[in-house]
Structure formats: C-alpha cells, structure tokens
Design an enzyme around this catalytic site. Structure first.
Site, PDB file in Angstrom:
ATOM      1  N   ARG A   1       0.701  -0.941   0.097  1.00  0.00           N
ATOM      2  CA  ARG A   1      -0.225   0.062  -0.024  1.00  0.00           C
ATOM      3  C   ARG A   1       1.073   1.188   0.092  1.00  0.00           C
ATOM      4  O   ARG A   1       1.778   1.432   0.656  1.00  0.00           O
ATOM      5  CB  ARG A   1      -0.961   0.036   1.291  1.00  0.00           C
ATOM      6  CG  ARG A   1      -2.130  -0.846   1.016  1.00  0.00           C
ATOM      7  CD  ARG A   1      -3.004  -0.370   0.047  1.00  0.00           C
ATOM      8  NE  ARG A   1      -4.207  -0.981   0.017  1.00  0.00           N
ATOM      9  CZ  ARG A   1      -4.654  -2.327  -0.919  1.00  0.00           C
ATOM     10  NH1 ARG A   1      -3.305  -2.692  -1.693  1.00  0.00           N
ATOM     11  NH2 ARG A   1      -5.430  -2.837  -0.832  1.00  0.00           N
TER      12      ARG A   1
ATOM     13  N   GLU B   1      -3.738   7.590  -6.197  1.00  0.00           N
ATOM     14  CA  GLU B   1      -3.806   6.891  -7.386  1.00  0.00           C
ATOM     15  C   GLU B   1      -5.256   7.522  -8.077  1.00  0.00           C
ATOM     16  O   GLU B   1      -6.113   7.617  -7.567  1.00  0.00           O
ATOM     17  CB  GLU B   1      -4.129   5.333  -7.098  1.00  0.00           C
ATOM     18  CG  GLU B   1      -2.921   4.708  -6.499  1.00  0.00           C
ATOM     19  CD  GLU B   1      -2.989   3.195  -6.246  1.00  0.00           C
ATOM     20  OE1 GLU B   1      -3.944   2.726  -6.566  1.00  0.00           O
ATOM     21  OE2 GLU B   1      -1.838   2.695  -5.516  1.00  0.00           O
TER      22      GLU B   1
ATOM     23  N   HIS C   1      -0.655  -0.387 -10.126  1.00  0.00           N
ATOM     24  CA  HIS C   1      -1.435  -1.260  -9.223  1.00  0.00           C
ATOM     25  C   HIS C   1      -2.115  -2.284  -9.615  1.00  0.00           C
ATOM     26  O   HIS C   1      -3.402  -2.521  -9.595  1.00  0.00           O
ATOM     27  CB  HIS C   1      -2.406  -0.164  -8.415  1.00  0.00           C
ATOM     28  CG  HIS C   1      -2.853  -0.774  -7.041  1.00  0.00           C
ATOM     29  ND1 HIS C   1      -3.248  -0.067  -6.180  1.00  0.00           N
ATOM     30  CD2 HIS C   1      -2.825  -2.052  -6.539  1.00  0.00           C
ATOM     31  CE1 HIS C   1      -3.676  -0.797  -4.849  1.00  0.00           C
ATOM     32  NE2 HIS C   1      -3.126  -1.929  -5.304  1.00  0.00           N
TER      33      HIS C   1
END
Length: 823
Positions: A742, A771, A790
């Site tokens: 994360r 993001e 991601h």
C-alpha cells in the site's frame, strides 16, 4: 547388464539395462490377486516368487555369464508372513485388504493412530502391516506363532533368492520406523499392543539389503549380486529423478501415489499420509498414496462396457466438466488413506441425467481422479516440478486433464518401467555414487496446461473440496440409508465488477451442493473507473444507491468493490451474510454490520500468487534496470557499454532480501526467493517463529542488512508512514526498495530524495500515495525506478480464485461454520 524387477499388484515386470541406462529387453508375467471375500485380498507368496524367477530367467541370456546387479522393488505395505527359512506360513495379505478396518477404527477413536503418526510420521490404513498384523494375531494366533518375519513383498523375494533377512528404510517406514533415528520405535509398537511382535520385524539396512543369488533357479548365474531396493513408490521417484525439495512424482497406477521430496518431518501436523525414508540421509518422501487410481477408471469402464483402447475417443467426446457429472473416486473396499484416512469412505457419481453419455461418465471419472491427485499433492507440500508416471500417464488425453487440473506443466516419464529403473539406480549408487548419472534418469516430455481449462478446473476443484467437506465420503457407506437433503434457495446479490465478474461468482456459487441461488446482479464500474473513499469506507466504487436498490430481500451479498456503508446496511434488513472478494473488508463498515447481525468474510490469499510473482518481477526489473534498457532500444541505441562492471545489475542469487510483513503474499515471495538462492530476512511483529531457511529480525536490522527491501505489510494506523527518511538512511547504500502493498506505508518524497542522492540504488512500485499517479509526480522523473499501475494482483487466476474462496466462505456460512476469512 543390470536387471531391475518390479513386483506389482497384478503383474511382475523385469527390465534389462545396459551400462548407459538404456533398456534392452523387457519381460512380464501376470500374477493373481485373490479376492477371497468382501474386503479380503491375498497373494500366494510362492506364485509371486515364481513370477520373479520367470521374468529374470527370460532375461538371463541377455545378461550373460557376467551380469551386473539384480535389483528388486515391489508393492509396499500388506503383510507377508514367512518362517525363519523364508517359507510362507499363510498367503500374503495385499495392501488392498480391509480386514483390519475395525481395529484401525478403534485405534483412531482411542488416539492410537494419531500417536503412532507422531512417533513415525505414518498414518496407518487398513492395508498397512501394523493393523494387519493385529488382525491376524486376533484371527489366527497360531500362524503368527509360526512366523519368523512380518515381511514386505520385496523382502520375501530377497530372502527366497539370497537367504538374506532384512529390509530397507522405505518399507520399514510404514508404520513403526522412527524416521529421525532409523530405528523401530518401541513406543509406537507398545501403543498398538504389538510390542511382543518386535522380533518379527526384519533388521533395517539403510542402503538396502544386499546378497548373492544362492542358486541358478532363476536362470541367472549363482553368486550374482542382488539388491533389495526401495519399494515401488520411492524407487519410482529415484528412477524419475525426483530429488529436489518440493518436487513431486505422481504415479497414476492401480494406486494414485503422490510423493513430494522434503527435508522436514512435521509429525506434529495433520496425521495423514506417509513419511518414507530414502537412501539419502536427511531426505524423505512425503507420500499421499490414495487407494485407487487406474483401478477406479477400470471399474467404471467395465460398468459401462468399454475398454481402455476406447479411452482417447471417449475423453474427446466429452467436454471439460463432463456435462455436469462429477465423481468421487473412493472405490476401494478398505476406504481411503490419503490425504485423509476413513475406512468407510465410498465413492459416488452425481449429476447424471437422461442426456448423460458414456463419454461423460468416463471423463468425470478421470477428472475426479485428477482432483484427488491435486488434493494429495497439495497435502504433501508440493511446490515445484511434477513428474508423472504409471499406466495412466500413457494416455495423452488423461495427462492433459491432469496438467489442467494441477495448472502446472507435467513431465511424463517416457522410459521403460520407472520403478525397476529406480531400483537399479539405487543399487548402483550404493556401491559407487557416480555409477548411475543423469543418463540413467527417465526421459520426460512436457505437457502444459491450457489457461482457460485450468481456470475452469480451478472451480471444479473447489467444488470437489466442498463436496468432501459438506458431505464426507464416509457418509456414503454400504448398508446405510442416504437421504438427499432438501434444496435451500438463497436470495443473493452479486455486486461484481469488470475484474471479479458476476458470471465467475455465479459459477463458483453454483458448485455448492444442496443450495439454489436466486441471483440479482449489479456490475460496478471498477477498474474502468477508479475506486476511492465512499462515506466512511475506503477503496470502494461510488455505488451506494445501486446497492440500496438491489439489496431488497437479499440474504447473501458477494462483492469486491461494493461500498457497504452504514447507510447501505440500514437499507438491507434481510442481509445475513456478506463476502468481500479481497484480502480485507476495507469497503465494509464491519462494526455496523456486526451491530445488525450480518456476518462478514473476506477472501484472504486470493491474489497471493499473482502479487508475489509481481513483487519478484519488480525486484528483478529494478536489480537489472530493465526500463532503462528498454528505453535505450526504443531510442534506437544499442548500448553495449551497459555491459561494463560499473553499469550492469545484480542477481537475486546470493542477495539478502528483507520482507516487511509475512502474510500470505510475503510467505509466497519468500518461497520464490529461496528457490532463486536468496537469503531471506523477515520483520513482522505477529510472527513468532519463521520456518527453516528464513531469518526473523527486527526492522532496523532488516534495513541495515538487506540488498533488497520489499514491503508486504497491511496498512494500519501503526504502519502508515513506517518507511520514511530515517529508515531509508538506515538502509545499505545502493539497496533496492520495492512496494507492492500500500502506498501509505512509504514516504515517497523521501524515497525520491534517496534515489536522487544514490542512497537508494533503485526502486520498484505498484502502489502510490495517490492513485492514479498525478501528472506532476516526482516519481515520473526519478532515476532508476520501475513502476506499474497497481496491477500486481491482476491475473485471471486471481479472479477465479476470488470466486472460489468466496464460495467456500458461503458454504461455511450456510452450514453454520465459521469461514477462514471471517471478520
């Protein structure tokens, strides 16, 4: 010329090998397996010895006057009672025999079976020598009184040929040998009430008994060296070259034998299977030999009136899934022995309709056996390469099913009689370790899984496991009345997205037995539209209104990105179960759900494989600076100067890699890194003891010693910002930093500073503080950096696995059990 003999359950085979390990001649004789009555299977011992003399005699002329070694392997387990001279005192009892089932059931209920496993690492089954000896002692005490040895098949043959009374560590392993000492365990014998029978157990010779032919009855020259090799399972592993830890041998023969190489003896684990000694000190085979392999298929073929010659066409005529027909292949009269032991386990065929074809029944049987193989391999600790041998491996169509079910390349052993070859290899190496090199190992061909079929069978395997858990095979027994449970209907909301799709979730849930689902569907926009914070929950699609409208009357909901806020939960008074297809339910107000009596479960580990592989790929990309190399080519440059010592990268092999966090993903990364030859450090406050090969340290020491640091911790208030300027300064200069966990774990501005100053040699990220990554982010111009958007968990297998784990959780909820991912 060497000769290997393999005495099987229904045939005795011999193979003559030249000095380079090439087979030059083969001989075989069928043998009788006598079915005396229900559950009782025996051999006439003298017939077995005669069959060995016959096949050896057939090859004697080829071996000539100066033969090499005559190496014997054979079926294991069973009970072969002979007197002091090696003469049988009663017919041999086969490993298929079930007469000891009542005794073993009593030992199981009393804890004796588990106690013996803790001492020897071997879970007894009805056809094992221990319970069979107890049964004969109870039924025929005079026979036991006349016996001199409670032997195994190959050892009876050895004594008949050479007068040598002994056994090796593989046969002795089951069930009374202590694998740590190589000696019979007196406590295990006492627990079974067989301490007085200690004298019947043959001496154990670690590298196998060796003797000389005492006469020329076999046609081979008297005085020829004879070796009693490992019994057929470990002999086959030797012949197939299965020697590396984690590698597996799958033998699709009369029995379905699954073996995995190990250097660990976790006898405190689940009491199932066998730990078989090998002739290599400190190496064992974790064996899960299911009772029935090709014998189950043979029985089904006989029932439908077809032969094995028709198998290819039948498998081609039915598609994967066999039109809904499923088979639990527990057809042995003595029940099952791996990966669970139940003397009353019986098979079943489900899903048959008027449209079911013979081909469907045959394919379903092959698929059921393949699922059983995967179950056994996983229970045995398989992590590496899989080699397959045995009669079933001769079918290319069935081998393809096995590869698809395992979702792994299969290496099929092509050489003649792998077990006989392995016996010769062991015999030669016992005298000269260099006398049977790589040229002796059975050649293999590779069969690759098909991605689409593998994904389909992943769901089928999940269904297979749920059937065993929900309705264990032992519930289907001779003499019992089995009543079909009424079908329950569950009103269900599927709130999937464009990754974990609703059709995948529906297919997974439909595999749950005795449940019908009334589906309502909502398709959320992720990942086409990014997730974010919605009211009080994180990482969710902005779709509260859609969920509120769809949840009316719904008892069960399954989602990945649905925002189950307090507002949404208030609008769902009938909701009882909620399954979230991700590692943690960050998009659910768990406290509010608990207040309303809603049980919540997540699907831990669903992307562990994908994320772990991606993390290692990023490590390698950063260590070798792959983006820079690609850019030079895209710019039309061929930079040979990057081969210079000061410019080239580093290897994982020999590097120290520190993992911060040791959950499902971290554990998988560690396993891959160990295979690469890296030294692995772990820092995780929740881990008290790391497995062998991994060093547990505190965070400061990990940062100080690691060449590569990889983040795998969960983001919490305690871990947020755990790696900042101070921690980066504590790392080795030039080290590599990887984050696939994360973005909130890491201070990215401090990281860019460290890259620009050279304190960090490289970095690789799949997650970011914001993001999508903002256009002006310093990360976009930082040196020596590898980035992906991601996507570490983004594989098709992850999506299928999420549905499968979710279905397992739902099945647990609906049967009143707590699922693994209960929150």
């Amino acid at each position: 010329m060497d000769v290997g003999v393999d005495v099987g359950t229904t045939v005795t085979k011999a193979v003559a090998f030249d000095a380079a390990g090439r087979p030059v001649a083969v001989a075989a004789r069928p043998t009788r397996l006598l079915h005396r009555s229900t559950g009782r299977f025996e051999h006439e011992t003298q017939e077995i010895v005669a069959s060995v003399n016959e096949v050896v005699g057939e090859l004697a002329a080829i071996a000539g006057d100066s033969p090499g070694v005559l190496a014997i392997t054979a079926q294991g387990d069973g009970l072969w009672l002979v007197d002091d001279a090696g003469t049988p005192v009663r017919p041999a009892i086969s490993w298929l025999d079930a007469r000891s089932s009542p005794i073993l059931e009593r030992w199981t209920a009393d804890g004796v079976a588990e106690h013996v496993f803790r001492r020897s690492g071997n879970r007894m089954f009805p056809g094992a020598s221990g319970p069979l000896l107890a049964a004969v002692l109870a039924e025929e005490p005079e026979v036991v009184e006349a016996a001199g040895t409670a032997a195994y098949c190959k050892d009876v043959v050895m004594q008949a040929l050479t007068s040598v009374r002994a056994t090796d560590v593989s046969d002795a392993s089951a069930p009374f040998l202590d694998p740590r000492t190589g000696e019979y365990d007196e406590e295990a014998l006492a627990a079974t009430g067989l301490a007085g029978m200690r004298g019947l157990l043959a001496p154990v010779v670690a590298a196998g008994p060796v003797g000389e032919l005492r006469d020329g009855a076999s046609g081979m020259v008297a005085g020829t060296r004879v070796s009693a090799g490992p019994y057929d399972l470990p002999a086959a592993a030797a012949g197939a070259g299965v020697t590396e830890v984690g590698d597996a041998l799958l033998t699709v023969g009369t029995t379905l034998a699954c073996q995995v190489v190990t250097r660990e003896l976790p006898v405190d684990g689940e009491p199932a299977g066998l730990f078989l000694g090998t002739w290599t000190p400190g190496v064992w085979l974790r064996a899960m030999p299911a009772m029935v392999g090709t014998a189950a298929l043979d029985r089904v073929l006989a029932l439908v009136g077809v032969t094995t010659d028709q198998l290819p066409a039948l498998l081609a005529d039915s598609q994967p899934g066999a039109a809904g027909v499923t088979v639990l292949p527990y057809l042995s009269e003595s029940g099952e022995r791996a990966p669970f032991v139940d003397t009353r386990a019986r098979g079943s065929i489900d899903g048959v309709s008027l449209s079911t074809t013979t081909a469907d029944l045959v394919r379903a049987t092959c698929e059921g056996i393949a699922y059983a193989a995967r179950h056994c391999l996983e229970a045995a600790g398989w992590t590496g390469r899989v080699t397959v041998c045995g009669g079933g491996a001769r079918s290319s169509e069935w081998t393809q099913i096995l590869a698809d079910v395992l979702n792994a390349p299969l290496h099929t052993a092509e050489a003649e009689q792998v077990a006989a070859r392995g016996a010769v290899i062991c015999a030669r190496r016992a005298v000269d370790p260099d006398s049977a090199g790589a040229e002796w190992i059975a050649e293999t061909r590779q069969v690759d899984p098909g991605p689409a079929r593998a994904a389909f069978y992943a769901d089928g395997y999940a269904h297979y496991l749920r059937r065993i858990e929900a309705a264990p095979p032992a519930l289907v027994r001779p003499g019992t009345n089995v009543h079909r449970r009424s079908m329950r209907t569950v009103k269900t909301l599927l709130a999937g997205d464009h990754f974990v799709r609703n059709d995948l979730l529906a297919a997974a849930l439909r595999t749950i037995p005795d449940v019908a689902f009334d589906f309502r569907e909502v398709t959320l926009p992720w990942p086409l539209t990014p997730y974010g914070r919605v009211a009080e929950v994180d990482e969710a699609s902005d779709a509260e209104d859609q969920l509120i409208e769809a949840l009316a009357g719904v008892e069960l909901a399954v989602t990945q990105m649905g925002p189950f806020t307090e507002r949404v939960l208030d609008a769902a008074p009938d909701l009882r179960y909620l399954v979230v297809c991700r590692g943690g339910p960050v998009n659910v107000n768990v406290a509010a759900a608990a207040q309303r009596g809603i049980a919540v479960a997540s699907t831990p580990g669903r992307n562990a494989v994908a994320a772990a592989e991606h993390a290692v790929a990023l490590m390698m990309g950063a260590l070798r600076n792959l983006p820079r190399l690609q850019r030079t080519l895209e710019q039309g440059e061929w930079r040979s100067d990057l081969y210079a010592y000061d410019e080239c990268g580093s290897e994982l092999d020999g590097s120290t890699v520190g993992l911060i966090g040791y959950g499902a993903i971290g554990q998988r990364v560690a396993r891959v890194l160990l295979a690469f030859g890296a030294h692995v450090l772990v820092s995780d406050p929740y881990v008290e003891q790391a497995p062998d090969g991994i060093e547990l340290v505190d965070l400061h020491e990990l940062l100080r010693r690691s060449d590569v640091v990889s983040l795998h911790a969960r983001l919490t208030d305690q871990t947020r910002g755990m790696i900042g300027a101070e921690q980066l300064a504590a790392m080795r200069r030039g080290a590599v930093l990887v984050n696939t966990a994360r973005g909130g774990l890491l201070d990215y501005d401090a990281t860019v500073d460290a890259l620009e100053s050279g304190q960090l040699g490289a970095a690789a990220f799949d997650v970011f503080p914001a993001e999508p990554l903002p256009a002006g982010s310093r990360l976009l111009t930082a040196p020596n950096i590898v980035m992906t958007p991601h996507l570490a968990g983004a594989t098709r297998q992850t999506a299928h696995r999420a549905g499968s784990i979710a279905a397992t959780a739902v099945a647990a909820f609906l049967t009143g059990k707590d699922p693994v991912g209960l929150c």
